[in-house]
Design an enzyme around this catalytic site. Structure first.
Site, short mmCIF file in Angstrom:
data_model
loop_
_atom_site.label_atom_id
_atom_site.label_comp_id
_atom_site.label_asym_id
_atom_site.label_seq_id
_atom_site.Cartn_x
_atom_site.Cartn_y
_atom_site.Cartn_z
N LYS A 1 -1.81 -1.34 -3.40
CA LYS A 1 -2.92 -0.10 -4.11
C LYS A 1 -2.20 1.06 -4.15
O LYS A 1 -0.99 1.22 -3.41
CB LYS A 1 -3.34 -0.38 -2.60
CG LYS A 1 -4.21 0.49 -1.77
CD LYS A 1 -5.36 0.62 -0.79
CE LYS A 1 -6.07 1.76 -0.90
NZ LYS A 1 -7.07 1.73 0.42
N LYS B 1 0.69 -1.28 -0.18
CA LYS B 1 -0.10 0.05 -0.15
C LYS B 1 0.74 1.24 0.08
O LYS B 1 1.51 1.27 1.33
CB LYS B 1 -1.03 -0.20 1.05
CG LYS B 1 -2.10 1.05 0.92
CD LYS B 1 -2.84 1.29 2.62
CE LYS B 1 -3.90 1.87 2.72
NZ LYS B 1 -4.96 1.97 3.90
ZN LIG Z 1 -4.91 4.29 7.81
#
Ligand SMILES: [Zn+2]
Length: 332
Positions: A255, A202
């Site tokens: 992501k 992420k």
């Molecule tokens: Zn968070």
């Protein structure tokens, strides 16, 4: 001097298989289906609430009582899974609301499971929507996010979701060791069948802007660069993913999606576990804004974007377009 057009003596004429729609369908390499979609839902307390999210046209913050109707619609479209994000009633430094057994997310899980037991329920496990400072973990006095102190809260939050009936918990805080901490906590409590989808790679991305309005989770000071990944790094994503698989992740994730397709491909080649990609709020909002201005064909660009995730190697696509794309695919 050249006096005649030379004849092309090509063994390979790749256009042969592009000649008709049927031929193209036969040799299509990637398939896009609603079976692979996960629809994110923002849930809040109260009744009869369906609050539009300004920066994400077509998306809403929904109160728990309206979830059965929402899920009914998704089910009818063939979308098999939802990912829940809770909007906190109140926030404090320790994210007390995040671990409550009767909090908004456990209520939402029970409501959905009662109405539609077949719907796969995933839950986001992070405290940024529940802390007054808006960071994804517990913040020390000097302002640094304390990794190990945050693990206990994340594990307790995941357990609260598992107890309520979540099929899959999805830690997104980017704390080192979060998957292991959650796996141990769930197993100790007997939830050995609850799966973990790790937000493994992420990135600290500007594409999350519209989401922060939706979940009211913008950091009140500093940014998330000390725990989320640095956008220039790709090899590091593979290390993150391998660490999560070793700790027990059942599904891993990259992501955002659109600007990170190279990372999706690298991760696909590195591991065999199912790979999810998050088609994030900024990607959705850009599409909506350009379509509203009449600058692009929303359906065509939307489907092309989703297909790109599949072609890059993603098995699952978390997308705000799930409903529309399911309808588009039916019509195509
Ligand atoms: Zn968070």
């Amino acid at each position: 001097m050249l006096t005649r057009t030379p004849t092309l003596k090509a063994t390979y004429r790749l256009r042969r298989l592009r000649r008709t729609a049927s031929l193209r369908r036969m040799v299509q390499e990637s398939i896009l289906s609603p079976d692979d979609f996960i629809y994110p839902l923002f849930v809040q307390e109260g009744t009869g609430q369906r609050e539009p999210i300004g920066a994400m046209p077509g998306q809403f913050r929904i109160s728990v009582d309206l979830l059965p109707a929402e899920v009914e619609q998704l089910s009818a479209l063939g979308v098999p899974a939802v990912l829940l994000f809770g909007i906190a009633e109140y926030k404090d430094a320790r994210a007390s609301c995040a671990t409550q057994r009767d909090g908004v997310v456990p209520q939402a899980i029970r409501t959905i499971k009662r109405a539609h037991p077949e719907m796969v329920v995933l839950t986001d496990v992070c405290v940024c929507a529940y802390t007054e400072h808006g960071h994804c973990g517990i913040v020390r006095e000097d302002g640094y996010v304390d990794n190990d102190a945050s693990l206990a809260v994340l594990a307790e939050m995941a357990l609260a979701h598992a107890e309520a009936g979540a099929d899959i918990v999805a830690p997104s805080a980017m704390m080192d060791g979060q998957v292991q901490a959650i796996r141990e906590k769930l197993d100790e409590a007997g939830f050995t069948e609850t799966a973990i989808m790790a937000y493994s790679a992420k990135y600290a991305s500007a594409f999350y802007g519209p989401f922060r309005e939706a979940a009211d989770s913008a950091p009140q000071f500093g940014d998330r660069r000390s725990y989320q990944m640095d956008p220039p790094n790709a090899r590091e994503a593979v290390r993150e993913v391998l660490a999560d698989v070793e700790q027990g992740a059942d599904i891993v994730m990259v992501k955002p999606g659109l600007a990170y397709l190279d990372v999706v491909r690298l991760v696909r080649e590195a591991v065999d576990v199912p790979l999810a990609v998050y088609n994030v709020s900024g990607e959705y909002s850009m599409l909506k804004a350009a379509a509203e201005k009449g600058w692009i064909d929303e359906r065509a660009v939307g489907l092309e974007m989703l297909m790109a995730f599949r072609r890059a190697g993603a098995d699952l696509i978390i997308t705000y377009l799930a409903k529309e794309a399911a309808q588009w695919l039916k019509g195509s």
